[in-house]
Design a protein around this motif. Structure first.
Motif, PDB file in Angstrom:
ATOM      1  N   LYS A  28      71.114  42.718  82.104  1.00  0.00           N
ATOM      2  CA  LYS A  28      72.039  41.754  81.514  1.00  0.00           C
ATOM      3  C   LYS A  28      71.400  40.386  81.318  1.00  0.00           C
ATOM      4  O   LYS A  28      71.674  39.683  80.336  1.00  0.00           O
ATOM      5  CB  LYS A  28      73.280  41.630  82.397  1.00  0.00           C
ATOM      6  N   HIS A  29      70.520  39.994  82.237  1.00  0.00           N
ATOM      7  CA  HIS A  29      69.959  38.637  82.224  1.00  0.00           C
ATOM      8  C   HIS A  29      68.549  38.587  81.634  1.00  0.00           C
ATOM      9  O   HIS A  29      67.800  37.640  81.894  1.00  0.00           O
ATOM     10  CB  HIS A  29      69.963  38.061  83.637  1.00  0.00           C
ATOM     11  N   GLN A  30      68.196  39.573  80.826  1.00  0.00           N
ATOM     12  CA  GLN A  30      66.899  39.543  80.161  1.00  0.00           C
ATOM     13  C   GLN A  30      66.779  38.317  79.255  1.00  0.00           C
ATOM     14  O   GLN A  30      67.745  37.910  78.599  1.00  0.00           O
ATOM     15  CB  GLN A  30      66.707  40.808  79.330  1.00  0.00           C
ATOM     16  N   THR A  31      65.580  37.745  79.210  1.00  0.00           N
ATOM     17  CA  THR A  31      65.355  36.588  78.344  1.00  0.00           C
ATOM     18  C   THR A  31      65.443  36.981  76.874  1.00  0.00           C
ATOM     19  O   THR A  31      65.757  36.137  76.025  1.00  0.00           O
ATOM     20  CB  THR A  31      63.976  35.957  78.619  1.00  0.00           C
ATOM     21  N   TYR A  32      65.159  38.229  76.559  1.00  0.00           N
ATOM     22  CA  TYR A  32      65.365  38.724  75.200  1.00  0.00           C
ATOM     23  C   TYR A  32      66.783  39.267  75.131  1.00  0.00           C
ATOM     24  O   TYR A  32      67.131  40.226  75.825  1.00  0.00           O
ATOM     25  CB  TYR A  32      64.354  39.821  74.856  1.00  0.00           C
ATOM     26  N   THR A  33      67.614  38.667  74.320  1.00  0.00           N
ATOM     27  CA  THR A  33      69.055  38.947  74.342  1.00  0.00           C
ATOM     28  C   THR A  33      69.532  39.902  73.255  1.00  0.00           C
ATOM     29  O   THR A  33      70.670  40.372  73.308  1.00  0.00           O
ATOM     30  CB  THR A  33      69.852  37.632  74.229  1.00  0.00           C
ATOM     31  N   ASP A  34      68.671  40.200  72.271  1.00  0.00           N
ATOM     32  CA  ASP A  34      69.082  41.069  71.172  1.00  0.00           C
ATOM     33  C   ASP A  34      68.926  42.526  71.612  1.00  0.00           C
ATOM     34  O   ASP A  34      68.013  43.241  71.186  1.00  0.00           O
ATOM     35  CB  ASP A  34      68.243  40.771  69.929  1.00  0.00           C
ATOM     36  N   GLU A  36      71.101  46.276  73.055  1.00  0.00           N
ATOM     37  CA  GLU A  36      72.283  47.059  73.375  1.00  0.00           C
ATOM     38  C   GLU A  36      71.932  47.894  74.593  1.00  0.00           C
ATOM     39  O   GLU A  36      70.773  48.313  74.759  1.00  0.00           O
ATOM     40  CB  GLU A  36      72.699  47.960  72.207  1.00  0.00           C
ATOM     41  N   ASP A  59      80.508  42.342  79.036  1.00  0.00           N
ATOM     42  CA  ASP A  59      79.438  42.082  78.072  1.00  0.00           C
ATOM     43  C   ASP A  59      79.511  43.143  76.972  1.00  0.00           C
ATOM     44  O   ASP A  59      79.328  44.339  77.237  1.00  0.00           O
ATOM     45  CB  ASP A  59      78.073  42.154  78.788  1.00  0.00           C
ATOM     46  N   ARG A  61      77.558  43.965  74.789  1.00  0.00           N
ATOM     47  CA  ARG A  61      76.298  44.649  74.499  1.00  0.00           C
ATOM     48  C   ARG A  61      76.197  45.968  75.260  1.00  0.00           C
ATOM     49  O   ARG A  61      75.362  46.806  74.939  1.00  0.00           O
ATOM     50  CB  ARG A  61      75.106  43.752  74.852  1.00  0.00           C
ATOM     51  N   ASP A 100      61.865  38.984  82.138  1.00  0.00           N
ATOM     52  CA  ASP A 100      61.341  38.756  80.782  1.00  0.00           C
ATOM     53  C   ASP A 100      60.534  39.930  80.239  1.00  0.00           C
ATOM     54  O   ASP A 100      59.801  39.782  79.266  1.00  0.00           O
ATOM     55  CB  ASP A 100      60.473  37.497  80.760  1.00  0.00           C
ATOM     56  N   GLU A 103      61.083  40.931  76.455  1.00  0.00           N
ATOM     57  CA  GLU A 103      60.498  39.915  75.566  1.00  0.00           C
ATOM     58  C   GLU A 103      58.974  40.044  75.550  1.00  0.00           C
ATOM     59  O   GLU A 103      58.344  39.962  74.484  1.00  0.00           O
ATOM     60  CB  GLU A 103      60.906  38.521  76.035  1.00  0.00           C
TER      61      GLU A 103
END
Length: 331
Positions: A28-34, A36, A59, A61, A100, A103
């Motif tokens: 959920k808290h990944q720096t890359y947010t795009d 699913e 969320d 996603r 991260d 990302e």
């Protein structure tokens, strides 16, 4: 939503209520947010389903798919079929990923690259190490397969890699079998253009008593032969068939030691037959035979190989590695 930049994170879930929230938080808290997140609840009987539902409410996603228990392989296959992202990343539901890592892996996924991998650790604290990623392997299909079969930086694990979608669509996980990573992880390398592996530790693999490799021996462990046969069939006309057979020879030999399969074991003769089968294919290559000392030892004395020669060989390698690491200052 741009599916060409979307990462589909697939999480098979089965009776992991104790660890599931920690796993999902790390996604959920990944720096890359795009992203699913496809949660495939494979017939859990504990509170795993309720935990998944909570994250789906919190969320958008997160998406939950419920099914009757069909095993890890089919849960992953369902996740792939239901996902829409151009890239796919697997996370086992009792593990944790670095904040991260998506990302980082995506930044190395260039136009001609189909898989980007990272290192994993059984020590969760390693995930907080701040290091700049370096490429430790970069190669085409044949180079990646060779590195995997020779234990040189490329692994067959499903969960330490970012995949381009088309690769997994070509090679689904074998349904109903354990050791499913073993087959898919090697065969996917056959269809890639290029693979990159980074030295960064991005995945925490939790070792727990209920995992497949920690359970007592059962008939399901015989799946290893089906997996090996499927691999041999896949590469039977390939130039690497002898190299692959050497690898399978070592895998089955290690299985014998891991599960302490002695002469009085009900399946002892099956293991010995498969070791002989792969050794006889491997020896057809003069290069493989010349380079593999332990294969030559087996051919000299098959009778004592799994009980005496191979254990001593592994012990020697372990001591040699320890001495080498100590000289280098790694111990």
């Amino acid at each position: 939503m741009d599916v060409h930049k979307l990462i589909s994170v697939i999480v098979p879930v089965y009776n992991v209520e104790e660890y599931l929230e920690e796993c999902l938080e790390s996604i959920k808290h990944q720096t890359y947010t795009d992203i699913e997140v496809i949660l495939v609840n494979d017939g859990s009987t504990d509170n795993s389903k309720e935990i998944c539902e909570k994250y789906c409410r919190q969320d958008n996603r997160f998406k939950l798919i419920n099914q009757e228990n069909q095993g890890l392989s089919e849960a992953r296959n369902v996740g792939v079929r239901e996902s829409i992202g151009e890239y796919i990343y697997f996370v086992d539901s009792d593990d944790v990923i670095k904040v991260d890592i998506l990302e980082t892996l995506l930044s190395f996924m260039k136009d001609d690259v189909d898989i980007v991998g990272c290192n994993h650790s059984t020590n969760k604290e390693d995930l907080i190490l701040q290091t700049s990623p370096n490429i430790v392997f970069q190669g085409n299909s044949s180079e990646a397969i060779a590195s995997c079969l020779n234990y040189r930086g490329v692994t067959y694990f499903a969960w330490d890699k970012l995949y381009r979608r088309r690769i997994l669509e070509q090679v689904p996980f074998l349904k109903g079998l354990i050791y499913e990573d073993f087959y898919t992880g090697i065969v996917t390398l056959k269809y890639i253009r290029k693979m990159i592996v980074l030295d960064t530790i991005g995945y925490y693999y939790r070792i727990r008593s209920g995992s497949i490799m920690r359970k007592k021996y059962s008939e399901k462990n015989l799946d290893i032969f089906k997996i090996c046969d499927s691999l041999l069939e896949e590469f039977k006309n390939d130039i690497i068939v002898s190299e692959l057979s050497k690898y399978l020879f070592l895998v089955i030999s290690q299985h014998v030691l891991f599960y302490r399969i002695q002469p009085d074991h009900i399946y002892y003769n099956i293991y010995q037959d498969y070791i002989a089968k792969f050794a006889n294919i491997a020896k057809k290559s003069h290069e493989v035979l010349r380079s593999c000392r332990v294969l030559r030892w087996y051919l000299c004395s098959p009778k004592y190989f799994t009980r005496v020669t191979f254990p001593l060989y592994l012990r020697y390698n372990s001591v040699a590695k320890f001495v080498k690491d100590k000289v280098r200052g790694n111990v």
